[in-house]
Design a protein around this motif. Structure first.
Motif, PDB file in Angstrom:
ATOM      1  N   HIS A   1       0.840  -1.200   0.000  1.00 48.04           N
ATOM      2  CA  HIS A   1       0.000   0.000   0.000  1.00 48.04           C
ATOM      3  C   HIS A   1       0.870   1.242   0.000  1.00 48.04           C
ATOM      4  O   HIS A   1       2.077   1.166   0.198  1.00 48.04           O
ATOM      5  CB  HIS A   1      -0.967  -0.013   1.192  1.00 48.04           C
ATOM      6  N   SER A   2       0.230   2.388  -0.252  1.00 48.12           N
ATOM      7  CA  SER A   2       0.953   3.647  -0.374  1.00 48.12           C
ATOM      8  C   SER A   2       0.634   4.562   0.803  1.00 48.12           C
ATOM      9  O   SER A   2      -0.184   4.237   1.659  1.00 48.12           O
ATOM     10  CB  SER A   2       0.532   4.335  -1.670  1.00 48.12           C
ATOM     11  N   HIS A   3       1.261   5.731   0.816  1.00 49.47           N
ATOM     12  CA  HIS A   3       0.951   6.740   1.839  1.00 49.47           C
ATOM     13  C   HIS A   3      -0.507   7.167   1.772  1.00 49.47           C
ATOM     14  O   HIS A   3      -1.126   7.444   2.790  1.00 49.47           O
ATOM     15  CB  HIS A   3       1.857   7.963   1.666  1.00 49.47           C
ATOM     16  N   ALA A   4      -1.039   7.231   0.558  1.00 49.61           N
ATOM     17  CA  ALA A   4      -2.426   7.683   0.414  1.00 49.61           C
ATOM     18  C   ALA A   4      -3.378   6.755   1.162  1.00 49.61           C
ATOM     19  O   ALA A   4      -4.359   7.210   1.768  1.00 49.61           O
ATOM     20  CB  ALA A   4      -2.817   7.733  -1.067  1.00 49.61           C
ATOM     21  N   PHE A   5      -3.078   5.456   1.157  1.00 54.37           N
ATOM     22  CA  PHE A   5      -3.929   4.516   1.889  1.00 54.37           C
ATOM     23  C   PHE A   5      -3.925   4.873   3.370  1.00 54.37           C
ATOM     24  O   PHE A   5      -4.982   4.902   4.021  1.00 54.37           O
ATOM     25  CB  PHE A   5      -3.424   3.083   1.680  1.00 54.37           C
ATOM     26  N   VAL A   6      -2.746   5.159   3.887  1.00 56.08           N
ATOM     27  CA  VAL A   6      -2.643   5.515   5.307  1.00 56.08           C
ATOM     28  C   VAL A   6      -3.425   6.791   5.587  1.00 56.08           C
ATOM     29  O   VAL A   6      -4.229   6.855   6.518  1.00 56.08           O
ATOM     30  CB  VAL A   6      -1.164   5.663   5.724  1.00 56.08           C
ATOM     31  N   SER A   7      -3.200   7.818   4.750  1.00 54.51           N
ATOM     32  CA  SER A   7      -3.854   9.080   5.090  1.00 54.51           C
ATOM     33  C   SER A   7      -5.331   9.104   4.706  1.00 54.51           C
ATOM     34  O   SER A   7      -6.039  10.047   5.042  1.00 54.51           O
ATOM     35  CB  SER A   7      -3.089  10.291   4.539  1.00 54.51           C
TER      36      SER A   7
ATOM     37  N   SER B   1      -4.783   7.314  12.889  1.00 59.38           N
ATOM     38  CA  SER B   1      -5.260   7.055  11.530  1.00 59.38           C
ATOM     39  C   SER B   1      -4.322   6.049  10.859  1.00 59.38           C
ATOM     40  O   SER B   1      -4.767   5.183  10.096  1.00 59.38           O
ATOM     41  CB  SER B   1      -5.414   8.347  10.716  1.00 59.38           C
TER      42      SER B   1
ATOM     43  N   ASP C   1       6.340   5.002   7.206  1.00 59.99           N
ATOM     44  CA  ASP C   1       6.928   6.339   7.336  1.00 59.99           C
ATOM     45  C   ASP C   1       5.982   7.486   7.026  1.00 59.99           C
ATOM     46  O   ASP C   1       6.434   8.599   6.775  1.00 59.99           O
ATOM     47  CB  ASP C   1       8.169   6.452   6.447  1.00 59.99           C
ATOM     48  N   THR C   2       4.675   7.252   7.061  1.00 57.91           N
ATOM     49  CA  THR C   2       3.762   8.352   6.721  1.00 57.91           C
ATOM     50  C   THR C   2       3.852   9.464   7.767  1.00 57.91           C
ATOM     51  O   THR C   2       3.841  10.648   7.433  1.00 57.91           O
ATOM     52  CB  THR C   2       2.316   7.844   6.603  1.00 57.91           C
ATOM     53  N   TYR C   3       3.923   9.088   9.053  1.00 62.32           N
ATOM     54  CA  TYR C   3       4.007  10.125  10.103  1.00 62.32           C
ATOM     55  C   TYR C   3       5.397  10.159  10.733  1.00 62.32           C
ATOM     56  O   TYR C   3       6.122  11.133  10.605  1.00 62.32           O
ATOM     57  CB  TYR C   3       2.890   9.918  11.123  1.00 62.32           C
ATOM     58  N   ASP C   4       5.802   9.071  11.374  1.00 65.97           N
ATOM     59  CA  ASP C   4       7.117   9.045  12.012  1.00 65.97           C
ATOM     60  C   ASP C   4       7.480   7.574  12.214  1.00 65.97           C
ATOM     61  O   ASP C   4       6.742   6.833  12.881  1.00 65.97           O
ATOM     62  CB  ASP C   4       7.050   9.773  13.358  1.00 65.97           C
TER      63      ASP C   4
ATOM     64  N   ARG D   1       8.456   6.518  16.064  1.00 71.09           N
ATOM     65  CA  ARG D   1       7.501   6.898  17.104  1.00 71.09           C
ATOM     66  C   ARG D   1       6.066   6.548  16.749  1.00 71.09           C
ATOM     67  O   ARG D   1       5.158   6.756  17.545  1.00 71.09           O
ATOM     68  CB  ARG D   1       7.643   8.389  17.416  1.00 71.09           C
TER      69      ARG D   1
ATOM     70  N   TYR E   1       0.046  -2.773  -5.948  1.00 69.12           N
ATOM     71  CA  TYR E   1      -0.518  -2.251  -4.694  1.00 69.12           C
ATOM     72  C   TYR E   1      -1.787  -1.445  -4.901  1.00 69.12           C
ATOM     73  O   TYR E   1      -2.561  -1.266  -3.972  1.00 69.12           O
ATOM     74  CB  TYR E   1       0.527  -1.572  -3.826  1.00 69.12           C
TER      75      TYR E   1
ATOM     76  N   THR F   1      -4.214  -4.170  -4.420  1.00 69.82           N
ATOM     77  CA  THR F   1      -4.315  -4.653  -3.032  1.00 69.82           C
ATOM     78  C   THR F   1      -4.978  -3.573  -2.167  1.00 69.82           C
ATOM     79  O   THR F   1      -5.792  -3.881  -1.296  1.00 69.82           O
ATOM     80  CB  THR F   1      -2.933  -5.052  -2.464  1.00 69.82           C
ATOM     81  N   MET F   2      -4.650  -2.317  -2.418  1.00 72.87           N
ATOM     82  CA  MET F   2      -5.322  -1.246  -1.660  1.00 72.87           C
ATOM     83  C   MET F   2      -6.814  -1.216  -1.966  1.00 72.87           C
ATOM     84  O   MET F   2      -7.635  -1.037  -1.069  1.00 72.87           O
ATOM     85  CB  MET F   2      -4.697   0.111  -1.986  1.00 72.87           C
TER      86      MET F   2
ATOM     87  N   TYR G   1      -9.661  -1.310   0.773  1.00 73.42           N
ATOM     88  CA  TYR G   1     -10.746  -0.313   0.855  1.00 73.42           C
ATOM     89  C   TYR G   1     -12.097  -1.026   0.798  1.00 73.42           C
ATOM     90  O   TYR G   1     -13.024  -0.720   1.538  1.00 73.42           O
ATOM     91  CB  TYR G   1     -10.674   0.686  -0.312  1.00 73.42           C
TER      92      TYR G   1
ATOM     93  N   PHE H   1      -7.427  13.640  -5.456  1.00 72.70           N
ATOM     94  CA  PHE H   1      -5.973  13.526  -5.577  1.00 72.70           C
ATOM     95  C   PHE H   1      -5.453  14.645  -6.472  1.00 72.70           C
ATOM     96  O   PHE H   1      -6.102  15.013  -7.441  1.00 72.70           O
ATOM     97  CB  PHE H   1      -5.575  12.187  -6.202  1.00 72.70           C
TER      98      PHE H   1
ATOM     99  N   GLN I   1      -7.318   5.269  -7.048  1.00 71.72           N
ATOM    100  CA  GLN I   1      -6.011   4.620  -6.821  1.00 71.72           C
ATOM    101  C   GLN I   1      -5.573   3.823  -8.037  1.00 71.72           C
ATOM    102  O   GLN I   1      -4.403   3.820  -8.398  1.00 71.72           O
ATOM    103  CB  GLN I   1      -6.081   3.689  -5.607  1.00 71.72           C
TER     104      GLN I   1
ATOM    105  N   LEU J   1      -3.122  12.237  -2.188  1.00 69.49           N
ATOM    106  CA  LEU J   1      -4.460  12.412  -1.630  1.00 69.49           C
ATOM    107  C   LEU J   1      -4.524  13.757  -0.917  1.00 69.49           C
ATOM    108  O   LEU J   1      -3.708  14.034  -0.036  1.00 69.49           O
ATOM    109  CB  LEU J   1      -4.724  11.293  -0.616  1.00 69.49           C
TER     110      LEU J   1
ATOM    111  N   ARG K   1      -6.630  16.256   3.671  1.00 71.44           N
ATOM    112  CA  ARG K   1      -5.538  15.388   4.117  1.00 71.44           C
ATOM    113  C   ARG K   1      -4.213  15.998   3.694  1.00 71.44           C
ATOM    114  O   ARG K   1      -4.089  16.591   2.628  1.00 71.44           O
ATOM    115  CB  ARG K   1      -5.665  13.976   3.521  1.00 71.44           C
TER     116      ARG K   1
ATOM    117  N   LYS L   1       0.134  15.154   3.493  1.00 70.54           N
ATOM    118  CA  LYS L   1       1.202  14.165   3.612  1.00 70.54           C
ATOM    119  C   LYS L   1       2.410  14.899   4.148  1.00 70.54           C
ATOM    120  O   LYS L   1       2.943  15.810   3.504  1.00 70.54           O
ATOM    121  CB  LYS L   1       1.498  13.545   2.238  1.00 70.54           C
TER     122      LYS L   1
ATOM    123  N   PRO M   1       3.848  14.656  14.991  1.00 68.80           N
ATOM    124  CA  PRO M   1       4.136  14.360  16.387  1.00 68.80           C
ATOM    125  C   PRO M   1       5.135  15.381  16.936  1.00 68.80           C
ATOM    126  O   PRO M   1       5.959  15.911  16.197  1.00 68.80           O
ATOM    127  CB  PRO M   1       4.760  12.963  16.334  1.00 68.80           C
TER     128      PRO M   1
END
Lengths: 556, 556
Positions: free
Chosen positions: A219-225, A277, A298-301, A304, B30, B33-34, B38, B50, B140, B407, B415, B417, B551
């Motif tokens: 998956h990509s960053h977009a999925f996370v966000s 999220s 690595d989308t946020y940190d 942490r 991906y 898979t995403m 979803y 996007f 996506q 996104l 949103r 990034k 964070p």
């Protein structure tokens, strides 16, 4: 033979080119204007021999891998101009006589002979990768498509092989370049030839389908966000791997694990609140793919949020009998982050007695190339798999391989192309080419001879000469001799036709060839050039012809 | 709209993508898979927005030309997974539920909206080239094909425009790159987008046919060396241009002219015997193309053989009422050789009273690029047309443009990034984008606003802020305002759909845009960056969201 995109095609059961845009019109206009001039002069049936070769290894290295042969053979096996194509050519060349277009309609490649080094071989400058013989007008029409099919294929296969050499055999190499490739076909070719050059898989679904290459992706960053929080997850149930039980609230299970990790002795204080999220996205992805959960952290940190969130989901999955697949890092200091992540994984293994968690797979991506992998190796890292895109598929370090296609003989008359730049002088005559191996099993030198000279013999001393530098020569007693070019398209000759191997056979052959090379030719820094030579007889002939053709200068 | 390669296609009369390999499977695994994750989470219909944009102008410049839009629209207009494709996906994702594949079979892009800057526009980093809105799972799936269609197209169009700027408007620019392009589609795309970016013609016949681009070409070195001597020419007759008479021995006419040139006062002693196989090749080519005789003059020696041989044939053609087209230089010092050739042509004009011969066209090729044309300009040269291949089509100076697809909103929730690298932070929200023009008619700044903010007004002062740097801001009073993105695919919205213009319209628009830019943005050396900004309201919102998501660090 690889799966065919376009059915069986015509010529001898050989499928059509993979890309339907590869037609006889995919050539330079001058091939058609020359064909007309040959035809007008009654020379179009003159029997010509052309060499396809390159002059310099790419990427500052001393080797190249030959790719693109199968597509060339598919092209000539199905070479035929359609009526629509002829109509277009008539409009593009309005002054040409009708008879010429009738001739064009009639031609195919049944009287063309193609000799080539097997695809996936390690090859060197000046030695022909392909020797193409046939009626001069037809062979000219093949020049541009052949170059277009071989140049990039060989370049990107070589690039992939170089990445494999620097990464080592134990690492997984994934090609992720489709989005940055030079057009859709650049992307599809890249996936195919990177696999051939030693990659393990691609992200490109179409290439997976066309060539049977393993495909990978998560998956990509977009999925996370795209997730706002844990409330986004409606169906929270997960059946266990063996189907024996069912977790009604997998989200709570994950949250419990996250709390336990946070409190675990050696991990206490390494992170505070993780991003929820992100946790929702990971949990959701795990619910969809409990057997192959791999998270982009690595989308946020990374340390942490991403890694603790991943571990919580992985531990919850473990409770249900599933094994998580690992993480992917796509930014930041990959050496540092991979080492820290590995420590975190080992701490999880120890704190919770989870055997093997410390060995969890770490994939790294983000603008990787040969240099960055080399630098990571020097710094020390804990990456198990590299996902490589832009720099690999566009061959960023050198975006073109200068293959050329030169006339070396016409009607049995040898021809030479002169140039003030000696590296651009062509080697005349229809030739035979051999690779000579030494006592230790390594290839020592490639030698080109005239067509009718006897083949080098094992155990027999032979003088190998640099084609243009008279002082460079060496005696060689080969322990093993391989003739380099085989017949892939016999035309009207009686040669047997070599079969086209599958992509996996070519890939294995390529890996085998690379293993057999003397390591100093293959190293990244100051590699030793591999020697390419001509026989004494061919040397003398080249220089006789050269003096004959070159005008004598006059200083004024 | 450009000629369709693949018939009318399905969606709203929009033809299929030019390359038949551009299908919904031409994407990263991906994305599928995403889509499944979803779907499993019941989120697949969430309405997502996007942005497709790039972060940095290529080639060390401060502008980019947007290319590839038409192919994206063709792609979505015809987006539909076939049964065979679904079968392949089932095998590639064996753990996914049946319902998902039923969903995949059902989707098309009828509920997708695409807003875009017109193709051929001058564009800048961070401003979306395209805004794509629709069900998140579908959007996506579009990410990789859109990036693959836009990245290289925009890169090579920009490269072509840069070559046009350095060569100047009066020169002819010919794209000769097919043989060195990254795969066949790379070659076809290169020809199309180089024309769009300001080239005059291509050597690529297939591109000529597909897009109606002018095609050019003459002959190669192989043609010259395929001749042994004048005896190769069997039919020596040539009818005059007006058909009134016939030369029975055109070869002798050429030989006579060669002797006269050799003896002409100011040319005496400049050359001795020219190469006769070259003379035979030129004569033969002229017999085939008396109306458009253009000779490659560097096979043996430009000044001592190629140019005199060309002039002899050109003068003989003139006797028969034909006008020769010129010469091509493909090696050596092009500045020097073009100047010497021009002197020779002028001497012919004077010696034989041949008005206009001094202005004969000189084409140069051989590894040209922006730098070498700039260097030729500085040295002084007499070249009228440049044939450019490898460096142009592979974008050798920078082989990739890093377009991304981020996104910015889901279910009306903005949103962002984040990234430790501030240039990688995305600008949230569905936006509107405007170009503001100043008093002198030049564009001053691009500004992005929230979707619901009022549009900038002519004559009204407006604060433009750098999106990430709080101290960079400026008041602007625009004299003219253009909204940048138009609706190219309305989906279920009521927006009217923009027509797709022809390649010639796009090319003219591109040339027009380039002319309208302030010259200091366009110069090769230290160009001034063009300003890209956000409204004060959007600025505040970005930074509110940023602080909310990031964070808080902890120093230990």
């Amino acid at each position: 033979m690889a799966a065919a995109a376009n059915g069986a095609g015509g010529g001898g059961g050989v499928p059509r080119p993979t890309n339907p845009m590869v037609t006889p019109l995919l050539t330079d206009l001058y091939q058609f204007t020359m064909a007309y001039a040959y035809w007008k002069a009654g020379k179009h049936l003159d029997r010509a021999v052309f060499d396809l070769y390159f002059r310099k290894n790419p990427f500052g290295g001393e080797f190249t891998i030959f790719g693109g042969l199968e597509e060339c053979i598919r092209f000539i096996a199905n070479f035929k101009l359609t009526d629509t194509e002829i109509t277009f050519l008539r409009s593009a060349m309005p002054t040409c006589e009708d008879g010429f277009f009738e001739y064009l309609s009639s031609i195919d490649c049944s009287d063309v002979e193609v000799y080539a080094i097997p695809e996936g071989s390690v090859v060197f400058p000046k030695v022909p990768l392909m020797i193409i013989e046939g009626p001069v007008a037809v062979i000219q029409l093949l020049e541009t498509p052949f170059l277009s099919l071989v140049n990039y294929a060989s370049l990107v296969t070589t690039n992939a092989a170089r990445h494999r050499l620097v990464a080592g055999k134990s690492k997984n190499l994934l090609e992720f370049g489709l989005r940055r490739a030079q057009g859709p076909d650049g992307g599809i070719s890249a996936s195919r030839y990177c696999y051939m050059g030693g990659f393990d898989a691609t992200s490109n679904v179409a290439a997976g389908r066309l060539f049977g290459i393993p495909i990978r992706g998560t998956h990509s960053h977009a999925f996370v966000s795209s997730f706002m929080g844990l409330d986004d997850i409606i169906d929270r149930t997960l059946a266990s791997s063996d189907g024996s039980n069912k977790c009604e609230d997998f989200v709570s299970l994950v949250q419990n694990w996250l709390a336990r990790i946070k409190d675990a002795g050696s991990l206490r204080g390494t992170f505070r609140e993780t991003n929820l999220s992100e946790l929702a996205a990971f949990t959701s992805y795990a619910l969809a793919f409990p057997n192959s959960f791999l998270a982009l952290v690595d989308t946020y940190d990374v340390m942490r949020s991403g890694v603790p969130n991943f571990c919580a989901v992985a531990l919850a999955l473990n409770d249900m009998g599933y094994k998580a697949a690992g993480i992917r890092l796509d930014s930041g200091d990959l050496a540092y982050l991979s080492v820290e992540t590995r420590k975190f994984f080992r701490a999880i293994e120890e704190e919770f007695g989870f055997i093997g968690f410390g060995k969890m797979n770490i994939t790294a991506s983000n603008d990787l190339n040969e240099e960055t992998i080399d630098a990571l190796n020097k710094q020390g890292h804990e990456v198990d798999a590299f996902g490589i895109g832009t720099y690999l598929v566009t061959c960023y370090a050198q975006a073109a391989l200068g293959c050329v296609f030169k006339l070396v003989e016409i009607n049995k008359q040898p021809r030479i192309k002169l140039s003030e730049d000696v590296t651009k002088v062509s080697i005349p005559c229809k030739k035979r080419c051999y690779r000579l191996f030494g006592k230790e099993g390594y290839p020592l030198v490639d030698i080109m001879t005239g067509e009718d000279e006897p083949a080098p013999k094992v155990g027999e001393r032979l003088l190998c000469r640099h084609p243009f530098n008279e002082s460079k020569r060496a005696y060689v007693v080969p322990q093993h001799v391989e003739e380099l070019l085989k017949c892939y398209w016999p035309g009207t000759s009686s040669e047997p036709r070599e079969e086209l191997p599958s992509i996996n056979e070519i890939r294995s052959r390529c890996m085998g060839y690379l293993d057999r090379m003397r390591p100093d030719h293959m190293r990244r820094l100051n590699p030793t050039p591999y020697k390419v030579s001509v026989s004494a007889k061919l040397y003398d002939f080249i220089h006789f012809l050269w003096l004959n053709e070159a005008p004598v200068g006059e200083l004024q």
